[in-house]
Design a protein around this motif. Sequence first.
Motif, PDB file in Angstrom:
ATOM      1  N   LEU A   5      -0.622 -89.175  -2.629  1.00 28.07           N
ATOM      2  CA  LEU A   5      -1.442 -88.960  -1.772  1.00 28.07           C
ATOM      3  C   LEU A   5      -2.282 -89.947  -1.579  1.00 28.07           C
ATOM      4  N   GLU A   6      -2.384 -90.414  -0.264  1.00 30.51           N
ATOM      5  CA  GLU A   6      -3.425 -91.556  -0.076  1.00 30.51           C
ATOM      6  C   GLU A   6      -4.743 -90.984   0.697  1.00 30.51           C
ATOM      7  N   SER A   7      -5.896 -91.723   0.606  1.00 24.56           N
ATOM      8  CA  SER A   7      -7.161 -91.368   1.041  1.00 24.56           C
ATOM      9  C   SER A   7      -7.642 -92.323   1.367  1.00 24.56           C
ATOM     10  N   GLY A   8      -8.970 -92.419   1.897  1.00 25.13           N
ATOM     11  CA  GLY A   8      -9.804 -93.588   2.237  1.00 25.13           C
ATOM     12  C   GLY A   8      -9.452 -94.241   3.799  1.00 25.13           C
ATOM     13  N   GLY A   9      -8.610 -93.625   4.350  1.00 22.21           N
ATOM     14  CA  GLY A   9      -8.618 -94.322   5.631  1.00 22.21           C
ATOM     15  C   GLY A   9      -9.719 -93.992   6.541  1.00 22.21           C
ATOM     16  N   GLY A  10      -9.915 -94.443   7.863  1.00 25.37           N
ATOM     17  CA  GLY A  10     -10.869 -94.154   8.704  1.00 25.37           C
ATOM     18  C   GLY A  10     -11.192 -95.075   9.650  1.00 25.37           C
ATOM     19  N   SER A  21      -6.905 -95.369  -1.346  1.00 21.54           N
ATOM     20  CA  SER A  21      -6.525 -94.870  -2.782  1.00 21.54           C
ATOM     21  C   SER A  21      -5.192 -94.378  -2.330  1.00 21.54           C
ATOM     22  N   CYS A  22      -4.439 -94.436  -3.564  1.00 20.85           N
ATOM     23  CA  CYS A  22      -2.875 -93.723  -3.349  1.00 20.85           C
ATOM     24  C   CYS A  22      -2.865 -92.981  -5.051  1.00 20.85           C
ATOM     25  N   ALA A  23      -2.991 -91.822  -4.913  1.00 25.28           N
ATOM     26  CA  ALA A  23      -2.874 -91.154  -6.345  1.00 25.28           C
ATOM     27  C   ALA A  23      -1.217 -90.584  -6.486  1.00 25.28           C
ATOM     28  N   ALA A  24      -0.653 -90.924  -7.526  1.00 25.52           N
ATOM     29  CA  ALA A  24       0.651 -90.453  -7.944  1.00 25.52           C
ATOM     30  C   ALA A  24       0.839 -89.277  -8.914  1.00 25.52           C
ATOM     31  N   SER A  25       1.560 -88.350  -8.649  1.00 23.75           N
ATOM     32  CA  SER A  25       1.630 -87.106  -9.357  1.00 23.75           C
ATOM     33  C   SER A  25       3.013 -86.847  -9.487  1.00 23.75           C
ATOM     34  N   GLY A  26       3.550 -85.699 -10.460  1.00 27.08           N
ATOM     35  CA  GLY A  26       4.606 -85.254 -10.597  1.00 27.08           C
ATOM     36  C   GLY A  26       5.549 -85.998 -11.642  1.00 27.08           C
ATOM     37  N   ARG A  27       6.516 -86.476 -11.507  1.00 25.48           N
ATOM     38  CA  ARG A  27       7.251 -87.368 -12.339  1.00 25.48           C
ATOM     39  C   ARG A  27       6.966 -88.703 -12.195  1.00 25.48           C
ATOM     40  N   SER A  28       5.526 -89.156 -12.437  1.00 27.44           N
ATOM     41  CA  SER A  28       5.187 -90.259 -12.091  1.00 27.44           C
ATOM     42  C   SER A  28       5.673 -91.248 -13.228  1.00 27.44           C
ATOM     43  N   PHE A  29       6.182 -90.766 -14.280  1.00 27.39           N
ATOM     44  CA  PHE A  29       6.631 -91.874 -15.304  1.00 27.39           C
ATOM     45  C   PHE A  29       7.867 -92.462 -14.949  1.00 27.39           C
ATOM     46  N   ASN A  30       8.421 -91.950 -13.679  1.00 31.27           N
ATOM     47  CA  ASN A  30       9.590 -92.786 -13.213  1.00 31.27           C
ATOM     48  C   ASN A  30       9.045 -93.985 -12.435  1.00 31.27           C
ATOM     49  N   VAL A  31       7.892 -94.089 -11.988  1.00 30.87           N
ATOM     50  CA  VAL A  31       7.301 -95.197 -11.118  1.00 30.87           C
ATOM     51  C   VAL A  31       6.961 -96.468 -11.793  1.00 30.87           C
ATOM     52  N   ASN A  32       7.407 -97.486 -11.250  1.00 31.15           N
ATOM     53  CA  ASN A  32       7.397 -98.768 -11.527  1.00 31.15           C
ATOM     54  C   ASN A  32       6.264 -99.464 -10.624  1.00 31.15           C
ATOM     55  N   ALA A  33       6.726-100.019  -9.686  1.00 31.98           N
ATOM     56  CA  ALA A  33       6.129-100.748  -8.794  1.00 31.98           C
ATOM     57  C   ALA A  33       5.591 -99.796  -7.619  1.00 31.98           C
ATOM     58  N   MET A  34       4.659 -99.983  -7.172  1.00 31.42           N
ATOM     59  CA  MET A  34       3.934 -99.319  -5.959  1.00 31.42           C
ATOM     60  C   MET A  34       3.530-100.328  -5.105  1.00 31.42           C
ATOM     61  N   GLY A  35       3.399 -99.869  -3.700  1.00 26.18           N
ATOM     62  CA  GLY A  35       3.220-100.619  -2.501  1.00 26.18           C
ATOM     63  C   GLY A  35       2.264-100.051  -1.457  1.00 26.18           C
ATOM     64  N   TRP A  36       2.010-100.749  -0.455  1.00 33.55           N
ATOM     65  CA  TRP A  36       1.402-100.451   0.519  1.00 33.55           C
ATOM     66  C   TRP A  36       2.158-100.793   1.812  1.00 33.55           C
ATOM     67  N   PHE A  37       2.452-100.088   2.774  1.00 35.07           N
ATOM     68  CA  PHE A  37       3.125-100.552   4.122  1.00 35.07           C
ATOM     69  C   PHE A  37       2.068 -99.891   5.224  1.00 35.07           C
ATOM     70  N   ARG A  38       2.281-100.656   6.330  1.00 39.78           N
ATOM     71  CA  ARG A  38       1.364 -99.847   7.503  1.00 39.78           C
ATOM     72  C   ARG A  38       2.538 -99.920   8.799  1.00 39.78           C
ATOM     73  N   GLN A  39       2.050 -98.975   9.627  1.00 36.60           N
ATOM     74  CA  GLN A  39       3.074 -98.867  10.651  1.00 36.60           C
ATOM     75  C   GLN A  39       2.206 -98.552  12.101  1.00 36.60           C
ATOM     76  N   THR A  78      -3.184 -94.436 -10.337  1.00 38.80           N
ATOM     77  CA  THR A  78      -3.633 -94.636  -9.059  1.00 38.80           C
ATOM     78  C   THR A  78      -3.666 -96.003  -8.472  1.00 38.80           C
ATOM     79  N   MET A  79      -3.407 -96.354  -7.286  1.00 40.31           N
ATOM     80  CA  MET A  79      -3.359 -97.591  -6.753  1.00 40.31           C
ATOM     81  C   MET A  79      -4.333 -97.788  -5.457  1.00 40.31           C
ATOM     82  N   TYR A  80      -4.951 -98.841  -5.544  1.00 46.06           N
ATOM     83  CA  TYR A  80      -5.964 -99.004  -4.539  1.00 46.06           C
ATOM     84  C   TYR A  80      -5.481-100.191  -3.508  1.00 46.06           C
ATOM     85  N   LEU A  81      -6.258-100.093  -2.531  1.00 44.23           N
ATOM     86  CA  LEU A  81      -6.025-101.303  -1.567  1.00 44.23           C
ATOM     87  C   LEU A  81      -7.470-101.444  -0.863  1.00 44.23           C
ATOM     88  N   GLN A  82      -8.168-102.843  -1.258  1.00 43.14           N
ATOM     89  CA  GLN A  82      -9.602-103.157  -1.018  1.00 43.14           C
ATOM     90  C   GLN A  82      -9.112-104.131   0.161  1.00 43.14           C
TER      91      GLN A  82
END
Length: 123
Positions: A5-10, A21-39, A78-82
């Motif tokens: 779930l992303e937040s903070g845009g505007g 911000s990006c908050a991971a939930s659920g089976r997040s123990f499977n998560v290793n790398a996280m990233g940001w992309f844009r389109q 939780t991941m952030y992009l400043q």
Amino acid sequence: QVQLLESGGGLAPAGGSLRLSCAASGRSFNVNAMGWFRQTPGNEREFVASISSSGFNTWLGDSVKGRFTISRDGADNTMYLQMNSLKTEDTAVYYCAAGAGGITSRVESYPYWGQGTRVTVSS
């Protein structure tokens, strides 16, 4: 399954800042790398940044290097992009992504994606 779930845009002026911000939930123990992309409309997703599970290893795309910083709070996955010194060309929908592998710029390496948050930079 992992939910992101992303937040903070505007809206921000050119030269301004935003923090995503990006908050991971659920089976997040499977998560290793996280990233940001844009389109932007009519274009493929562009790699912005990636970070390892420890937060020690990061990789920023050339177009944002020196202006954006990626970070991660391992305690709550939780991941952030400043984003500083924003430019009009940073306008896009920003997506959070997560995967089980190491940091990478490849879209196909991330099986989990958020819904996106829109960032608009005005001139």
